[in-house]
Design an enzyme around this catalytic site. Structure first.
Site, mmCIF file in Angstrom:
data_model
loop_
_atom_site.group_PDB
_atom_site.id
_atom_site.type_symbol
_atom_site.label_atom_id
_atom_site.label_comp_id
_atom_site.label_asym_id
_atom_site.label_seq_id
_atom_site.Cartn_x
_atom_site.Cartn_y
_atom_site.Cartn_z
ATOM 1 N N ASP A 33 0.839 -1.201 0.000
ATOM 2 C CA ASP A 33 0.000 0.000 0.000
ATOM 3 C C ASP A 33 0.875 1.252 0.000
ATOM 4 O O ASP A 33 2.031 1.208 0.435
ATOM 5 C CB ASP A 33 -0.892 0.041 1.244
ATOM 6 C CG ASP A 33 -1.892 -1.101 1.262
ATOM 7 O OD1 ASP A 33 -2.190 -1.638 0.180
ATOM 8 O OD2 ASP A 33 -2.359 -1.440 2.360
HETATM 9 N N1 URA Z 1 -1.501 -6.045 3.535
HETATM 10 C C1 URA Z 1 -1.942 -4.769 3.557
HETATM 11 O O1 URA Z 1 -2.964 -4.485 4.160
HETATM 12 N N2 URA Z 1 -1.231 -3.859 2.887
HETATM 13 C C2 URA Z 1 -0.086 -4.134 2.251
HETATM 14 O O2 URA Z 1 0.528 -3.230 1.685
HETATM 15 C C3 URA Z 1 0.384 -5.447 2.248
HETATM 16 C C4 URA Z 1 -0.349 -6.403 2.896
#
Ligand code: URA
Length: 245
Positions: free
Chosen positions: A104
């Site tokens: 993310d």
């Molecule tokens: N899980 C999440 O919620 N975000 C990420 O970036 C990776 C795994």
């Protein structure tokens, strides 16, 4: 092709006999492992072939690890936001690298970048069960039953039942480690939200046991070692009847 052939092709002028001698002496390695049979099968496009530890031919496929900083998109291009490819030094931008699994925008940590489509697929398909380890900080204290709930398969807000995963809380801290083998959208955050908690900080620490090199500053990259590449390629489940999900 045969290993002795690959060695002769790589270094013009070397005879077959010379190549055989180097191989028999254990001076030639394939993906980090010494190979002593001249007729071993190799793929010069994907296998790292070294003589005395030095690559003998340029590989078409390359793989790097980045310490992804928060605030940057795990995408190859975006009209508005900065992407991880924008952080690469100029020569690496021409290799056609893509992230193997997204983080993310607000998440940090280990991002594998490669131009090897098979490797990307291997890392991200849940079919192979390649494990990713995350460090999380939480808005509320973690509960003793989180471990059992992760192991049983957490149901997300859209009804999707996650593959068995692991949670290990850190004693005395609102933080812990999460291990998952799949990468649904916001998966770790949604798993903890399903338990009434909230992730306030997320960092990926490892993929298939390949650890983030903590000497990399945020945004820096380095090429994966042969040993790391070998570990990634041979991680997860390989039997042909392994379940699709
Ligand atoms: N899980 C999440 O919620 N975000 C990420 O970036 C990776 C795994």
């Amino acid at each position: 092709m045969r290993l002795d052939r690959a060695l002769r092709d790589a270094e013009a002028g070397r005879t077959r006999r010379e190549a055989e001698k180097l191989i028999a002496a254990g001076r030639v390695s394939v993906n980090g492992i010494a190979v002593r049979s001249a007729d071993a099968k190799v793929d010069p496009q994907t296998d790292a072939i070294c003589l005395d530890g030095r690559p003998v031919m340029s590989r078409q496929f390359r793989a790097y690890m980045m310490n992804k900083p928060a605030g940057v998109l795990s995408a190859t291009e975006d009209r508005a936001a900065q992407t991880v490819l924008d952080l690469l030094p100029e020569p690496l931008r021409r290799l056609g690298l893509s992230p193997a699994g997204r983080l993310d925008k607000d998440a940090e940590g280990l991002l594998i970048l490669t131009n090897d489509g098979d490797l990307i697929h291997h890392i991200i398909t849940p079919k192979r069960r390649v494990e990713k380890r995350y460090f999380v900080r939480l808005a509320f204290p973690w509960q003793a039953d989180y471990g059992d709930k992760f192991a049983a398969g957490i149901t997300l807000d859209d009804g999707y039942v996650c593959l068995p995963a692991r949670f290990a809380g850190i004693e005395g801290e609102q933080a812990g480690y999460v291990y998952v083998c799949e990468g649904k959208f916001h998966q770790v955050k949604r798993m903890l939200a399903a338990l009434g908690n909230e992730v306030t900080y997320l960092k990926r620490l490892s993929v298939a046991g390949v650890e983030l090199d903590e000497t990399l500053r945020p945004g820096e990259v380095r090429e994966l070692s042969e040993e790391e590449l070998f570990r990634l390629k041979n991680s997860g489940i390989w039997h042909k009847n392994c379940p699709e999900k």
